[in-house]
Design a protein around this motif. Structure first.
Motif, PDB file in Angstrom:
ATOM      1  N   ALA A   1       0.848  -1.197   0.000  1.00 44.55           N
ATOM      2  CA  ALA A   1       0.000   0.000   0.000  1.00 44.55           C
ATOM      3  C   ALA A   1       0.880   1.243   0.000  1.00 44.55           C
ATOM      4  O   ALA A   1       2.078   1.174   0.308  1.00 44.55           O
ATOM      5  N   ILE A   2       0.260   2.357  -0.348  1.00 43.70           N
ATOM      6  CA  ILE A   2       0.950   3.650  -0.337  1.00 43.70           C
ATOM      7  C   ILE A   2       0.145   4.597   0.544  1.00 43.70           C
ATOM      8  O   ILE A   2      -1.047   4.808   0.324  1.00 43.70           O
ATOM      9  N   ALA A   3       0.814   5.134   1.561  1.00 45.84           N
ATOM     10  CA  ALA A   3       0.163   6.028   2.511  1.00 45.84           C
ATOM     11  C   ALA A   3       0.726   7.428   2.359  1.00 45.84           C
ATOM     12  O   ALA A   3       1.905   7.603   2.057  1.00 45.84           O
ATOM     13  N   VAL A   4      -0.121   8.419   2.605  1.00 47.49           N
ATOM     14  CA  VAL A   4       0.322   9.802   2.447  1.00 47.49           C
ATOM     15  C   VAL A   4      -0.423  10.708   3.425  1.00 47.49           C
ATOM     16  O   VAL A   4      -1.621  10.536   3.655  1.00 47.49           O
ATOM     17  N   THR A   5       0.290  11.639   4.016  1.00 46.73           N
ATOM     18  CA  THR A   5      -0.353  12.648   4.861  1.00 46.73           C
ATOM     19  C   THR A   5      -1.226  13.547   3.988  1.00 46.73           C
ATOM     20  O   THR A   5      -0.756  14.098   3.002  1.00 46.73           O
ATOM     21  N   ASN A   6      -2.499  13.693   4.365  1.00 47.02           N
ATOM     22  CA  ASN A   6      -3.375  14.585   3.602  1.00 47.02           C
ATOM     23  C   ASN A   6      -4.052  15.639   4.469  1.00 47.02           C
ATOM     24  O   ASN A   6      -4.779  16.484   3.981  1.00 47.02           O
ATOM     25  N   ARG A   7      -3.728  15.639   5.796  1.00 51.05           N
ATOM     26  CA  ARG A   7      -4.321  16.595   6.724  1.00 51.05           C
ATOM     27  C   ARG A   7      -3.649  16.457   8.075  1.00 51.05           C
ATOM     28  O   ARG A   7      -3.181  15.364   8.381  1.00 51.05           O
ATOM     29  N   PRO A   8      -3.607  17.514   8.887  1.00 46.64           N
ATOM     30  CA  PRO A   8      -3.633  18.920   8.490  1.00 46.64           C
ATOM     31  C   PRO A   8      -2.234  19.363   8.085  1.00 46.64           C
ATOM     32  O   PRO A   8      -1.259  18.642   8.308  1.00 46.64           O
TER      33      PRO A   8
ATOM     34  N   LEU B   1      -4.425   3.112  -1.781  1.00 49.86           N
ATOM     35  CA  LEU B   1      -4.016   4.437  -1.316  1.00 49.86           C
ATOM     36  C   LEU B   1      -4.689   4.699   0.024  1.00 49.86           C
ATOM     37  O   LEU B   1      -5.887   4.453   0.181  1.00 49.86           O
ATOM     38  N   ILE B   2      -3.906   5.187   1.002  1.00 47.88           N
ATOM     39  CA  ILE B   2      -4.462   5.446   2.324  1.00 47.88           C
ATOM     40  C   ILE B   2      -4.044   6.844   2.784  1.00 47.88           C
ATOM     41  O   ILE B   2      -2.858   7.129   2.939  1.00 47.88           O
ATOM     42  N   GLY B   3      -5.016   7.723   2.963  1.00 44.84           N
ATOM     43  CA  GLY B   3      -4.747   9.068   3.461  1.00 44.84           C
ATOM     44  C   GLY B   3      -4.596   9.050   4.973  1.00 44.84           C
ATOM     45  O   GLY B   3      -5.370   8.392   5.676  1.00 44.84           O
ATOM     46  N   ILE B   4      -3.599   9.768   5.487  1.00 40.20           N
ATOM     47  CA  ILE B   4      -3.266   9.705   6.910  1.00 40.20           C
ATOM     48  C   ILE B   4      -3.366  11.076   7.579  1.00 40.20           C
ATOM     49  O   ILE B   4      -2.902  12.079   7.037  1.00 40.20           O
ATOM     50  N   ASN B   5      -3.935  11.084   8.767  1.00 41.23           N
ATOM     51  CA  ASN B   5      -3.984  12.254   9.632  1.00 41.23           C
ATOM     52  C   ASN B   5      -2.595  12.460  10.242  1.00 41.23           C
ATOM     53  O   ASN B   5      -2.070  11.593  10.943  1.00 41.23           O
ATOM     54  N   HIS B   6      -2.000  13.610   9.986  1.00 40.32           N
ATOM     55  CA  HIS B   6      -0.648  13.916  10.458  1.00 40.32           C
ATOM     56  C   HIS B   6      -0.517  13.781  11.983  1.00 40.32           C
ATOM     57  O   HIS B   6       0.533  13.350  12.487  1.00 40.32           O
ATOM     58  N   LEU B   7      -1.560  14.129  12.711  1.00 40.15           N
ATOM     59  CA  LEU B   7      -1.516  14.045  14.170  1.00 40.15           C
ATOM     60  C   LEU B   7      -1.378  12.602  14.634  1.00 40.15           C
ATOM     61  O   LEU B   7      -0.629  12.298  15.573  1.00 40.15           O
ATOM     62  N   LEU B   8      -2.091  11.696  13.978  1.00 42.67           N
ATOM     63  CA  LEU B   8      -1.953  10.278  14.299  1.00 42.67           C
ATOM     64  C   LEU B   8      -0.530   9.804  14.028  1.00 42.67           C
ATOM     65  O   LEU B   8      -0.004   8.945  14.734  1.00 42.67           O
ATOM     66  N   GLY B   9       0.091  10.385  13.003  1.00 44.35           N
ATOM     67  CA  GLY B   9       1.474  10.031  12.707  1.00 44.35           C
ATOM     68  C   GLY B   9       2.393  10.366  13.861  1.00 44.35           C
ATOM     69  O   GLY B   9       3.208   9.538  14.283  1.00 44.35           O
ATOM     70  N   HIS B  10       2.281  11.585  14.383  1.00 40.19           N
ATOM     71  CA  HIS B  10       3.125  11.974  15.510  1.00 40.19           C
ATOM     72  C   HIS B  10       2.883  11.071  16.722  1.00 40.19           C
ATOM     73  O   HIS B  10       3.827  10.660  17.402  1.00 40.19           O
TER      74      HIS B  10
END
Length: 334
Positions: A76-83, A107-116
């Motif tokens: 899969a390919i994941a990418v930050t799309n917000r915020p 394709l999986i859009g990711i919440n930047h806050l969840l990333g941190h």
């Protein structure tokens, strides 16, 4: 083995990483733009997006090469799309969509806050939920209750400047350089944090919100008044006192929140999580309250693709997929 490419371009770092099974980092490439923004004393969105355009394909290819993985072998390919900065987000989003389309990958859009938040799950595999996360950076100052790697609730946030933004603005005003966080952290070690009594806004409020605009203004006013009076200014004392005021309210509120929520673990994440004084103060105060503190290594505090790929693994396992209409958002959609 599930291998996911994570792409992160929410601000000024162009980053990509390949992570296996949400835990094993096969590669983690980060290209910083600090030198391009330094002369402006802060991030210039137009410059950031242009540099992303120049770098994104090279960074992705390096991440794949270092991981010894081809695009065909990704799951899969994941990418930050917000915020984030929309211009910056769009560069990563377009690259991710193109790869997902060409190689027929989810394709999986990711919440930047969840990333941190996930940076700590990556670093501490046995970290349990629920716990509280203090996420502090140039764009965010948040206390979150983390229920799982993909679920959280915001308990408090800043009503104006993020704490990292205040660091950058104070450093810019004092002519210290950019980014302000590490510069102030290092200079403060030679100063007296008790020399000047700067305010910690909202420290006595009944909620878990923050405010750092007033603290920044207090520093500016103090320096201007001292200069007008012809007195010599001890800059290490100024930044040490500023830092103490900022950290004091961060630590007090997250410890109070942990007690209110009856959780025994607090995690620290985001760029300001690299601040040595914040780490030391939080650990000391948390220990007295019987609360455990976890934080990631420095490379995982700043924006990176590994944290994005890590979150994506759990969403992938839950069957979450994004379609071609996935958009970029400056803020979290309501």
């Amino acid at each position: 083995m599930i291998r996911i490419l994570g792409i992160e371009t929410s601000c000024d770092d162009t980053a990509a990483a390949v992570v296996a099974d949400g835990q094993t980092i096969l590669s983690n490439i980060i290209s910083s733009q600090n030198e391009f923004h330094a002369k402006y004393g802060g991030i210039v969105p137009e410059i950031a997006s242009r540099k992303h355009v120049e770098l994104i394909l090279y960074v992705i290819q390096e991440a794949l090469d270092k991981a010894s993985v081809t695009a065909e072998q990704l799951d899969a390919i994941a990418v930050t799309n917000r915020p984030g900065l929309v211009g910056s987000l769009l560069v990563g989003l377009c690259a991710a969509k193109s790869l997902a389309y060409c190689y027929q990958k989810p394709l999986i859009g990711i919440n930047h806050l969840l990333g941190h938040v996930y940076a700590n799950f990556l670093t501490h595999p046995h970290l349990e939920a629920p716990h509280l996360s203090l996420t502090v950076s140039g764009g965010h100052t948040l206390i979150m209750r983390v229920a799982s790697p993909t679920q959280y609730e915001i308990l408090g946030s800043t009503v104006d400047d993020a704490v990292g933004e205040a660091y950058d603005k104070v450093a810019k005003f004092l002519g210290l350089g950019f980014p302000g966080g590490p510069i102030i952290d290092n200079m403060a070690k030679t100063g007296n944090p008790d020399a000047i009594e700067f305010p910690s806004p909202l420290i006595h409020s009944d909620d878990l919100n923050f405010s750092f605009s007033g603290l920044k203004t207090a520093v500016i006013r103090y320096v201007n008044d001292e200069q007008a009076a012809g007195r010599e200014i001890n800059y290490p004392d100024v930044v040490a006192s500023f830092q103490k005021a900022a950290i004091r309210v961060l630590v007090k509120k997250v410890i109070s929140a942990a007690k209110e929520q009856r959780v025994s673990t607090v995690t620290l994440s985001g760029g300001v999580a690299a601040n040595s004084a914040l780490r030391e103060t939080l650990i000391q105060d948390a220990q007295r309250a019987g609360i455990a503190v976890y934080y990631p290594p420095l490379v995982m505090c700043t924006d990176n693709g590994a944290m994005i790929a890590g979150v994506a693994y759990h969403l992938y396992q839950q069957g979450v997929r994004s379609d071609w209409h996935l958009g970029a958002y400056a803020n979290l959609p309501e």
